[in-house]
Structures are given as C-alpha cells and as structure tokens.
Design an enzyme around this catalytic site. Structure first.
Site, PDB file in Angstrom:
ATOM      1  N   CYS A  76      -8.719 -10.269  22.788  1.00  0.00           N
ATOM      2  CA  CYS A  76      -8.671  -9.072  23.632  1.00  0.00           C
ATOM      3  C   CYS A  76      -9.808  -8.092  23.374  1.00  0.00           C
ATOM      4  CB  CYS A  76      -7.325  -8.364  23.448  1.00  0.00           C
ATOM      5  SG  CYS A  76      -7.129  -7.614  21.811  1.00  0.00           S
ATOM      6  N   SER A  85       8.701  -4.419 -10.209  1.00  0.00           N
ATOM      7  CA  SER A  85       9.579  -3.309 -10.587  1.00  0.00           C
ATOM      8  C   SER A  85      10.523  -2.958  -9.445  1.00  0.00           C
ATOM      9  CB  SER A  85       8.734  -2.104 -10.978  1.00  0.00           C
ATOM     10  OG  SER A  85       7.864  -1.794  -9.918  1.00  0.00           O
ATOM     11  N   ASN A 143       9.356  -9.455 -17.714  1.00  0.00           N
ATOM     12  CA  ASN A 143       8.597  -8.213 -17.517  1.00  0.00           C
ATOM     13  C   ASN A 143       8.351  -7.572 -18.882  1.00  0.00           C
ATOM     14  OD1 ASN A 143       7.786  -5.514 -16.568  1.00  0.00           O
ATOM     15  ND2 ASN A 143       8.671  -6.156 -14.611  1.00  0.00           N
ATOM     16  N   GLY A 169       7.425  -9.873 -13.109  1.00  0.00           N
ATOM     17  CA  GLY A 169       6.390  -8.854 -12.921  1.00  0.00           C
ATOM     18  C   GLY A 169       6.550  -7.965 -11.717  1.00  0.00           C
ATOM     19  N   GLN A 220       5.400 -10.875  -3.627  1.00  0.00           N
ATOM     20  CA  GLN A 220       4.957  -9.607  -3.050  1.00  0.00           C
ATOM     21  C   GLN A 220       3.436  -9.520  -3.068  1.00  0.00           C
ATOM     22  OE1 GLN A 220       8.114  -7.723  -5.983  1.00  0.00           O
ATOM     23  NE2 GLN A 220       7.104  -6.101  -4.843  1.00  0.00           N
ATOM     24  N   HIS A 235       4.693  -9.750   1.678  1.00  0.00           N
ATOM     25  CA  HIS A 235       3.844  -8.594   1.995  1.00  0.00           C
ATOM     26  C   HIS A 235       2.532  -9.035   2.643  1.00  0.00           C
ATOM     27  CE1 HIS A 235       6.080  -5.886  -1.139  1.00  0.00           C
ATOM     28  NE2 HIS A 235       6.791  -6.151  -0.073  1.00  0.00           N
ATOM     29  N   GLU A 259       8.201  -4.474 -19.339  1.00  0.00           N
ATOM     30  CA  GLU A 259       8.931  -3.193 -19.339  1.00  0.00           C
ATOM     31  C   GLU A 259      10.295  -3.360 -18.698  1.00  0.00           C
ATOM     32  OE1 GLU A 259       7.312  -0.480 -20.362  1.00  0.00           O
ATOM     33  OE2 GLU A 259       5.227  -1.236 -20.374  1.00  0.00           O
TER      34      GLU A 259
HETATM   35 ZN   LIG Z   1      -6.174  -9.248  20.416  1.00  0.00          ZN
END
Ligand SMILES: [Zn+2]
EC number: 2.3.1.286
Length: 274
Positions: A171, A212, A236, A210, A107, A127, A238
């Site tokens: 663009c 949650s 972890n 690590g 992540q 991510h 926690e």
């Molecule tokens: Zn573009």
C-alpha cells in the site's frame, strides 16, 4: 541439584509429561542484551528523554514513525550481534527430546531461541520478533523479513534509504516492527496468544525462566498453571511473582540462579540425559 527439585522433575519425566517453558528478558540478558526497561532504554528525541514505555507504543509510532524506527533499528542491531547461550541451548535440547510434548513461550523478541535451534512450530513469540516487519495499516501485504539497513548505533540518523526500505510494498504506507506495543493487545494472529494459553492448559510442568511477570499474559500463564496444580519451577536470580506462585504450589520450586547455570541440569533431569 536440590533434592526436592530432582523429585519434581523426576516425576514429570517418568510420567512422560508435557512441558511449557516461559522465558523472559533474564535469559537474553545473559547473552548481553539489555532489558531496555530501565535507564539503558532511554531515547532522546529533540531535547526530551523518552522511556521505552513511551517509545514502544502505537501512539508514538503514529506521531514519529521515523524516531520509533530509529530506536528499533538500534535495538534490533544489538539483538543481531548477540549470541545464544547455554540456557537457550538447554531448552533446544528439551525441545528435541520431548518433541510435541514441549512448547516454548517467549517474551523475547531477539530471536535467540530460534537461532539456537528451537522448533518454530513449538515456539510462541508472544511479544513478536525482531526478524520480521509488517504493514502498519494491516493492508494484507503479510509478514516480511526486516530489511538489512547496515550497522547502527544510538546516534545513527534515519535516512531516506531507511524510509524507502520500510515502505509497505502492498500500500505504500509504513512498515512497522513485528512487536507488541504497550498500548496494544495480545492476539493469536500476530502473537500466538491462544496457542500459548492452550499449551499451558495441557502442560504438566511450567518452567519459568528469567521473567518477572511484568506483563499480563505471562502472569496469566503462571496463574493458570498454579490453579491447575501442575509442577511449577521458576529459574531466576531474584525473587519475583513466579517464585511466589512456586512457594504456594504443592509441586512448586524456586530454583534461584541464572538460566545458564541452572537450565542444563534441569533439562538433564527432565530428559534422563547423563
Ligand atoms: Zn500496507
């Protein structure tokens, strides 16, 4: 190491099993990168404080691309200064030892796994990655390296030079960070969602580190592993939703502790290294 954990890892090793590691902000925090989810993620625009959940959105980028970029350039600078830690290096050792039987789903956008030496083909950054930008309008210009815009802090203004450097060569519109925003969906093209789920669907061990499980795809991967009854280990400091899954899994184990402290011995048990 706890005896039960040793047993679970030993079974996976002897069977030549496939391993998926799923990592989240906790392993990066051990390299000094804040989660940016709590108070440290606040961002001031004019007289208003914004939460990360408001800044990291397509809606905000449409309204204030300069401010969203200023926030990311600061955050990316923090990532750039951080160094991989013993947890990242342990996972690289696992990647090397297992080869195609290993897949890393992360992540984290900071690139620390790759900088530590993770194999890009076996690493799904679900991510996104701080290292890349792409056209905000999807004109087909492709993925480009993040331009080096010099050292920044939270007060560095957004300059005309920044604007030029963040212009799409295809663009003439804006380039955007190659990261998944809160008001966007996971996909394969940018975030390797299908690759991550396929790897989890074939794994014999899911090693969660690590995280949650605040976002939906990591939890989906955890639940898939649980339904398939594979070995499930959560590292972890926690308790969290993944440690709860471990408690309900016949071959689940919650390895309480930091990634740097726990991963080297977990990886040694999986690879048979002394
Ligand atoms: Zn573009």
């Amino acid at each position: 190491m706890e005896e039960r954990l040793q047993e679970i890892l030993g079974e996976v090793r002897r069977a030549g099993g496939r391993v998926v590691a799923l990592t989240g902000a906790g392993i990066s925090a051990e390299s000094g990168i804040p989660t940016f989810r709590g108070a440290e993620g606040y961002w001031v625009v004019g007289s208003r404080n914004y939460m990360p959940q408001e800044m990291a959105t397509h809606a905000m980028f449409q309204r204030r691309p300069d401010e969203v970029w200023r926030w990311y350039l600061y955050r990316f600078g923090v990532c750039h200064l951080a160094q991989p830690n013993a947890g990242h290096r342990a996972l690289v050792a696992l990647d090397r030892a297992l080869g195609d039987r290993f897949h890393l789903v992360t992540q984290n956008i900071d690139g620390l796994h790759l900088r530590a030496g993770a194999t890009p083909q076996r690493t799904s950054c679900i991510h996104g990655e701080a290292a890349w930008v792409r056209c905000a309008d999807g004109c087909g210009a492709g993925r480009l390296p993040l331009p080096d815009l010099g050292p920044r802090d939270a007060r560095t203004p957004f300059s005309a030079e920044d604007r030029r450097a963040l212009t799409c060569p295809g663009c003439g519109g804006w380039l955007r960070p190659h990261v998944l925003w809160f008001d966007e969906c996971y996909d394969e093209e940018n975030y390797r969602m299908d690759t991550a789920l396929r790897a989890a669907g074939r794994a014999d061990l899911l090693l969660v580190v690590g995280t949650s499980g605040a976002t939906n795809l990591p939890m989906q991967i955890g639940e898939l592993a649980w339904r398939r009854g594979i070995a499930l280990v959560d590292v972890n400091p926690e308790e969290n939703p993944f440690s709860e899954l471990c408690a309900r899994a016949p071959r689940g184990f919650f390895a309480r502790g930091a990634a740097c402290a726990r991963l080297p011995e977990i990886v040694a048990a999986l690879t048979g290294a002394p």
